[in-house]
Motif scaffolding. Structure first.
Motif, PDB file in Angstrom:
ATOM      1  N   LYS A 112       0.826  -1.214   0.000  1.00  0.00           N
ATOM      2  CA  LYS A 112       0.000   0.000   0.000  1.00  0.00           C
ATOM      3  C   LYS A 112       0.856   1.258   0.000  1.00  0.00           C
ATOM      4  O   LYS A 112       0.566   2.227  -0.707  1.00  0.00           O
ATOM      5  N   TYR A 113       1.935   1.250   0.784  1.00  0.00           N
ATOM      6  CA  TYR A 113       2.778   2.440   0.918  1.00  0.00           C
ATOM      7  C   TYR A 113       4.075   2.360   0.107  1.00  0.00           C
ATOM      8  O   TYR A 113       4.888   3.267   0.171  1.00  0.00           O
ATOM      9  N   ASN A 114       4.245   1.275  -0.629  1.00  0.00           N
ATOM     10  CA  ASN A 114       5.470   1.083  -1.402  1.00  0.00           C
ATOM     11  C   ASN A 114       6.698   1.278  -0.511  1.00  0.00           C
ATOM     12  O   ASN A 114       7.645   1.984  -0.857  1.00  0.00           O
ATOM     13  N   ALA A 115       6.652   0.667   0.653  1.00  0.00           N
ATOM     14  CA  ALA A 115       7.746   0.740   1.619  1.00  0.00           C
ATOM     15  C   ALA A 115       8.584  -0.527   1.487  1.00  0.00           C
ATOM     16  O   ALA A 115       8.231  -1.447   0.747  1.00  0.00           O
ATOM     17  N   ARG A 116       9.701  -0.549   2.183  1.00  0.00           N
ATOM     18  CA  ARG A 116      10.508  -1.762   2.195  1.00  0.00           C
ATOM     19  C   ARG A 116      11.108  -1.973   3.565  1.00  0.00           C
ATOM     20  O   ARG A 116      11.320  -1.021   4.317  1.00  0.00           O
ATOM     21  N   ILE A 117      11.380  -3.216   3.869  1.00  0.00           N
ATOM     22  CA  ILE A 117      11.985  -3.568   5.147  1.00  0.00           C
ATOM     23  C   ILE A 117      13.502  -3.480   4.990  1.00  0.00           C
ATOM     24  O   ILE A 117      14.083  -4.173   4.156  1.00  0.00           O
ATOM     25  N   LEU A 118      14.125  -2.624   5.792  1.00  0.00           N
ATOM     26  CA  LEU A 118      15.577  -2.470   5.751  1.00  0.00           C
ATOM     27  C   LEU A 118      16.267  -3.430   6.716  1.00  0.00           C
ATOM     28  O   LEU A 118      17.351  -3.922   6.433  1.00  0.00           O
ATOM     29  N   GLU A 119      15.650  -3.637   7.860  1.00  0.00           N
ATOM     30  CA  GLU A 119      16.255  -4.443   8.929  1.00  0.00           C
ATOM     31  C   GLU A 119      15.141  -5.129   9.685  1.00  0.00           C
ATOM     32  O   GLU A 119      14.097  -4.539   9.947  1.00  0.00           O
ATOM     33  N   MET A 120      15.390  -6.381  10.019  1.00  0.00           N
ATOM     34  CA  MET A 120      14.422  -7.096  10.849  1.00  0.00           C
ATOM     35  C   MET A 120      15.208  -8.044  11.737  1.00  0.00           C
ATOM     36  O   MET A 120      15.967  -8.871  11.249  1.00  0.00           O
ATOM     37  N   ASN A 121      15.041  -7.876  13.044  1.00  0.00           N
ATOM     38  CA  ASN A 121      15.659  -8.798  13.992  1.00  0.00           C
ATOM     39  C   ASN A 121      14.646  -9.131  15.077  1.00  0.00           C
ATOM     40  O   ASN A 121      13.480  -8.746  14.965  1.00  0.00           O
ATOM     41  N   GLU A 122      15.077  -9.797  16.121  1.00  0.00           N
ATOM     42  CA  GLU A 122      14.125 -10.257  17.143  1.00  0.00           C
ATOM     43  C   GLU A 122      13.468  -9.119  17.917  1.00  0.00           C
ATOM     44  O   GLU A 122      12.385  -9.282  18.465  1.00  0.00           O
ATOM     45  N   THR A 123      14.086  -7.933  17.939  1.00  0.00           N
ATOM     46  CA  THR A 123      13.505  -6.840  18.718  1.00  0.00           C
ATOM     47  C   THR A 123      12.834  -5.744  17.884  1.00  0.00           C
ATOM     48  O   THR A 123      11.875  -5.137  18.338  1.00  0.00           O
ATOM     49  N   CYS A 124      13.373  -5.494  16.693  1.00  0.00           N
ATOM     50  CA  CYS A 124      12.794  -4.379  15.934  1.00  0.00           C
ATOM     51  C   CYS A 124      12.810  -4.623  14.430  1.00  0.00           C
ATOM     52  O   CYS A 124      13.569  -5.437  13.917  1.00  0.00           O
ATOM     53  N   VAL A 125      11.938  -3.865  13.773  1.00  0.00           N
ATOM     54  CA  VAL A 125      11.846  -3.837  12.315  1.00  0.00           C
ATOM     55  C   VAL A 125      12.051  -2.376  11.902  1.00  0.00           C
ATOM     56  O   VAL A 125      11.484  -1.477  12.521  1.00  0.00           O
ATOM     57  N   VAL A 126      12.844  -2.157  10.870  1.00  0.00           N
ATOM     58  CA  VAL A 126      13.027  -0.809  10.349  1.00  0.00           C
ATOM     59  C   VAL A 126      12.485  -0.785   8.922  1.00  0.00           C
ATOM     60  O   VAL A 126      12.943  -1.536   8.064  1.00  0.00           O
ATOM     61  N   LEU A 127      11.490   0.065   8.711  1.00  0.00           N
ATOM     62  CA  LEU A 127      10.910   0.258   7.385  1.00  0.00           C
ATOM     63  C   LEU A 127      11.463   1.536   6.772  1.00  0.00           C
ATOM     64  O   LEU A 127      11.766   2.499   7.481  1.00  0.00           O
ATOM     65  N   GLU A 128      11.555   1.536   5.452  1.00  0.00           N
ATOM     66  CA  GLU A 128      11.972   2.711   4.699  1.00  0.00           C
ATOM     67  C   GLU A 128      10.860   3.070   3.722  1.00  0.00           C
ATOM     68  O   GLU A 128      10.303   2.205   3.052  1.00  0.00           O
ATOM     69  N   LYS A 129      10.559   4.353   3.644  1.00  0.00           N
ATOM     70  CA  LYS A 129       9.563   4.848   2.697  1.00  0.00           C
ATOM     71  C   LYS A 129      10.084   6.137   2.095  1.00  0.00           C
ATOM     72  O   LYS A 129      10.471   7.058   2.809  1.00  0.00           O
ATOM     73  N   SER A 130      10.173   6.181   0.772  1.00  0.00           N
ATOM     74  CA  SER A 130      10.534   7.440   0.125  1.00  0.00           C
ATOM     75  C   SER A 130       9.286   7.984  -0.561  1.00  0.00           C
ATOM     76  O   SER A 130       8.406   7.234  -0.960  1.00  0.00           O
ATOM     77  N   GLY A 131       9.217   9.286  -0.659  1.00  0.00           N
ATOM     78  CA  GLY A 131       8.064   9.920  -1.279  1.00  0.00           C
ATOM     79  C   GLY A 131       7.961  11.363  -0.837  1.00  0.00           C
ATOM     80  O   GLY A 131       8.902  11.930  -0.296  1.00  0.00           O
ATOM     81  N   HIS A 132       6.800  11.932  -1.061  1.00  0.00           N
ATOM     82  CA  HIS A 132       6.538  13.299  -0.620  1.00  0.00           C
ATOM     83  C   HIS A 132       6.122  13.276   0.847  1.00  0.00           C
ATOM     84  O   HIS A 132       5.778  12.234   1.396  1.00  0.00           O
ATOM     85  N   TYR A 133       6.138  14.435   1.468  1.00  0.00           N
ATOM     86  CA  TYR A 133       5.833  14.561   2.885  1.00  0.00           C
ATOM     87  C   TYR A 133       4.519  13.871   3.263  1.00  0.00           C
ATOM     88  O   TYR A 133       4.462  13.124   4.225  1.00  0.00           O
ATOM     89  N   ASP A 134       3.465  14.137   2.494  1.00  0.00           N
ATOM     90  CA  ASP A 134       2.161  13.570   2.847  1.00  0.00           C
ATOM     91  C   ASP A 134       2.154  12.041   2.775  1.00  0.00           C
ATOM     92  O   ASP A 134       1.451  11.373   3.539  1.00  0.00           O
TER      93      ASP A 134
END
Length: 187
Positions: A112-134
């Motif tokens: 839906k947001y065209n995001a991607r997972i940069l990092e995933m481990n047992e405690t946290c997930v880091v998502l990346e999203k590029s685009g306009h502010y909104d």
């Protein structure tokens, strides 16, 4: 009453110590808040590009850019509206792995947001999203309301003009042409 709108100021300079401070002082003196700021090397060897966004009226932004342009260390400064540019921001979202997995609709959210997972481990997930502010803000809002966001950061705007080349390239080519003409006349 004049209405303020978002302007993107693009400044070309050599990479000089203290220049950023000199530029921000110009905004401060005119009581303009810098919304985003990004600095990086440009496409031209040895030249850096500052990309600054601020809300102002056209008269005020014109004065600011002219004042910046007068600085010795500045090669050229311009201002643009969103219509003149192709631009993006990047946002990173740190989430709890446990809550992220419990969402169940992870794949739908990513698509839906065209995001991607940069990092995933047992405690946290880091998502990346590029685009306009909104766009980056909409993902932040959805994540905040559903599972909570542990950390969030958004970059400053990165922008290029819709024109074929950087305006600075045209200016440098014109300077080179004039120098060549002058040298030809002296011969």
């Amino acid at each position: 009453m004049t209405t303020k709108k978002l302007y993107t100021v693009i400044i070309f300079s050599e990479n000089t110590v203290g220049l950023l401070n000199q530029i921000t002082i110009i905004f401060t003196r005119r009581q303009l808040n810098i919304e985003t700021l990004s600095v990086s090397p440009s496409a031209i060897q040895g030249i850096h590009k500052f990309t600054i966004t601020t809300f102002a009226d056209e008269d005020m932004i014109d004065k600011v850019v002219k004042q910046i342009d007068k600085r010795v260390d500045i090669l050229k400064a311009y201002y643009n509206t969103d219509e003149d540019l192709v631009f993006q921001e990047i946002a990173l979202y740190k989430l709890s792995t446990e809550l992220f997995i419990k969402m169940g609709t992870v794949e739908d959210l990513i698509r839906k947001y065209n995001a991607r997972i940069l990092e995933m481990n047992e405690t946290c997930v880091v998502l990346e999203k590029s685009g306009h502010y909104d766009e980056t803000q909409a993902l932040f809002k959805e994540l905040s309301e559903t599972i909570g966001v542990l950390q969030f950061i958004r970059s400053g705007r990165v922008a290029i003009t819709k024109s074929r080349v950087e305006r600075l390239s045209d200016m440098l080519a014109d300077m080179e042409r004039k120098l060549q003409e002058k040298q030809n006349k002296q011969q």
